[in-house]
Design a protein around this motif. Structure first.
Motif, PDB file in Angstrom:
ATOM      1  N   ASP A 156      36.581  39.315  57.716  1.00  0.00           N
ATOM      2  CA  ASP A 156      37.873  39.989  57.814  1.00  0.00           C
ATOM      3  C   ASP A 156      38.608  39.710  59.133  1.00  0.00           C
ATOM      4  O   ASP A 156      39.525  40.414  59.502  1.00  0.00           O
ATOM      5  N   THR A 187      42.792  41.287  66.383  1.00  0.00           N
ATOM      6  CA  THR A 187      42.868  42.113  65.176  1.00  0.00           C
ATOM      7  C   THR A 187      43.648  43.389  65.432  1.00  0.00           C
ATOM      8  O   THR A 187      43.984  44.121  64.510  1.00  0.00           O
ATOM      9  N   ARG A 214      44.733  39.844  60.451  1.00  0.00           N
ATOM     10  CA  ARG A 214      43.527  40.238  59.707  1.00  0.00           C
ATOM     11  C   ARG A 214      43.429  39.393  58.456  1.00  0.00           C
ATOM     12  O   ARG A 214      44.449  38.971  57.907  1.00  0.00           O
ATOM     13  N   ARG A 215      42.191  39.216  57.990  1.00  0.00           N
ATOM     14  CA  ARG A 215      42.031  38.415  56.765  1.00  0.00           C
ATOM     15  C   ARG A 215      42.281  39.266  55.535  1.00  0.00           C
ATOM     16  O   ARG A 215      41.392  39.474  54.714  1.00  0.00           O
ATOM     17  N   ASP A 216      43.488  39.763  55.441  1.00  0.00           N
ATOM     18  CA  ASP A 216      43.893  40.532  54.256  1.00  0.00           C
ATOM     19  C   ASP A 216      44.644  39.606  53.315  1.00  0.00           C
ATOM     20  O   ASP A 216      45.384  38.738  53.765  1.00  0.00           O
ATOM     21  N   ASN A 217      44.460  39.803  52.031  1.00  0.00           N
ATOM     22  CA  ASN A 217      45.332  39.105  51.089  1.00  0.00           C
ATOM     23  C   ASN A 217      46.665  39.837  51.047  1.00  0.00           C
ATOM     24  O   ASN A 217      46.704  41.061  51.070  1.00  0.00           O
ATOM     25  N   HIS A 222      49.850  44.996  52.368  1.00  0.00           N
ATOM     26  CA  HIS A 222      49.044  44.234  53.327  1.00  0.00           C
ATOM     27  C   HIS A 222      49.644  42.858  53.563  1.00  0.00           C
ATOM     28  O   HIS A 222      50.211  42.262  52.666  1.00  0.00           O
ATOM     29  N   ASN A 223      49.439  42.365  54.786  1.00  0.00           N
ATOM     30  CA  ASN A 223      49.823  40.992  55.095  1.00  0.00           C
ATOM     31  C   ASN A 223      48.868  40.502  56.176  1.00  0.00           C
ATOM     32  O   ASN A 223      48.476  41.278  57.041  1.00  0.00           O
ATOM     33  N   PRO A 224      48.486  39.217  56.140  1.00  0.00           N
ATOM     34  CA  PRO A 224      47.509  38.744  57.133  1.00  0.00           C
ATOM     35  C   PRO A 224      48.014  38.826  58.572  1.00  0.00           C
ATOM     36  O   PRO A 224      47.213  38.831  59.500  1.00  0.00           O
TER      37      PRO A 224
END
Ligand code: DAH
Length: 351
Positions: A156, A187, A214-217, A222-224
């Protein structure tokens, strides 16, 4: 002798004709009439051969000089006419209204960030900054976030594949027990707390707006990459009351005077006690909810003070962090975070 006498009047007539040509087409016509293959002046030149040996040199010289003069007149008139053709046909009307360029605007996230900064400035906070490429020490270790904490999971977080580059001081490297620093995209903006406290003694009153990763899809919420704002206050005798009062002041400024906030106990490794902040106002009610979570905060953990060389027996402080997109979405009633990053002017024009 008569040929020599003809040259000057013919030249004068040709010059007058060229100079009087009202447009480029007429000029070309005049050129043909005088110095074209079948022009009158050309015809004169052809007669040179009929002259006697004695007459030829003087006549030849005169004709050549006249031809040079005619060609110069042609070039000059052509330039004049070309310029005239390029000019506007109608006279300029200076009373017509001008053509305005549309004014640009600040991005809604920038507007919200500036509002937040303005509120904190009123109560004595200054803006601090830090790198987006951070090392594990500032992002986690110094914030009392141990190596086995899920936040450090490679799944993540964006780690960088460059072991050597380092912004660590030698003593920080030692804290890493001899390992090369591991770099990652930060982060959270909490890493700047450490950088500022290491650089200066207390008291401290900073806010840190900035981009985090962050390693969010990407989905509606959410956005990376997104923006956070961090706050840090360090002084003697700071209490949770100070934290609550400050948070209340700022959120009322941002989201309206009738906004209520509440603290819920939570866990962050760099604060103790830690809280999540919820707020409530008409906007939240419109979403069919009583409370909406908005930020994390707490009293700075004594271990964090130890890590930056502050004596935790003397110094106390609070910290908070929250997402700027979240505030903007609530404020403007935006239901998809991705709209902020698409640069669609139809969206951006509304703010
Ligand atoms: N760093 C936290 C996050 O990214 C937010 C946060 C919580 C910041 C508590 C703080 C704090 O300074 O005290 O979710």
């Amino acid at each position: 002798m008569s040929l020599l006498n003809d040259i000057e009047p013919l030249k004068q007539a040709a010059l007058a004709d060229l100079k009087a040509a009202p447009d480029l087409a007429a000029l070309e016509q005049a050129k043909g009439n005088w110095i074209g293959a079948h022009g009158k002046f050309t015809a004169l030149m052809k007669q040179l051969g009929t002259l006697s040996k004695e007459e030829k040199p003087a006549a030849g010289k005169a004709i050549n000089a006249a031809k040079v003069e005619l060609e110069a007149a042609l070039v000059e008139r052509r330039a004049e006419l070309e310029l005239a053709a390029a000019l506007p046909k109608e006279p300029t009307d200076f009373t017509l209204p001008g053509r305005r360029r549309a004014l640009g605007k600040l991005h809604p996230l920038t507007q919200v960030t500036e509002d937040i900064v303005r509120s904190f400035r009123k109560i004595g906070f200054v803006v601090a900054d830090g790198p987006e490429i951070e090392d594990e020490y500032h992002c986690f270790d110094a914030l009392n976030t141990p190596a086995d904490h899920p936040a450090r999971d490679t799944q993540d977080t964006f780690y960088l594949n460059v072991g050597q580059a380092s912004s660590l001081s030698p003593s920080e490297k030692k804290l890493e027990t001899g390992k090369m620093p591991v770099l990652l995209l930060r982060t959270h903006t909490s890493s700047v707390q450490i950088r500022v406290m290491k650089l200066q003694p207390p008291p401290i009153r900073i806010i840190v707006p900035g981009r985090v990763y962050r390693r969010d899809n990407a989905d509606a919420t959410h956005n990376p990459t997104f923006q956070q704002i961090e706050g840090l206050y360090v002084d003697k005798g700071v209490t949770v009351g100070d934290l609550k009062g400050t948070v209340e002041f700022v959120f009322k400024e941002l989201l309206g005077e009738e906004t209520k906030i509440r603290f819920r106990p939570h866990y962050f490794s760099y604060t103790e006690p830690s809280f999540e902040i919820d707020f409530s106002n008409a906007l939240v009610k419109k979403l069919g909810k009583d409370w909406l979570e908005i930020a994390g905060c707490g009293m700075v953990h004594p271990q964090v003070f130890e890590n930056v060389g502050y004596d935790p027996e003397i110094w106390t402080g609070w910290a908070f962090g929250f997402g700027i997109e979240r505030i903007a979405m609530i404020r403007y009633g935006i239901n998809d975070i991705r709209l902020f990053y698409e640069n669609d002017v139809r969206f951006l024009r509304q703010f």
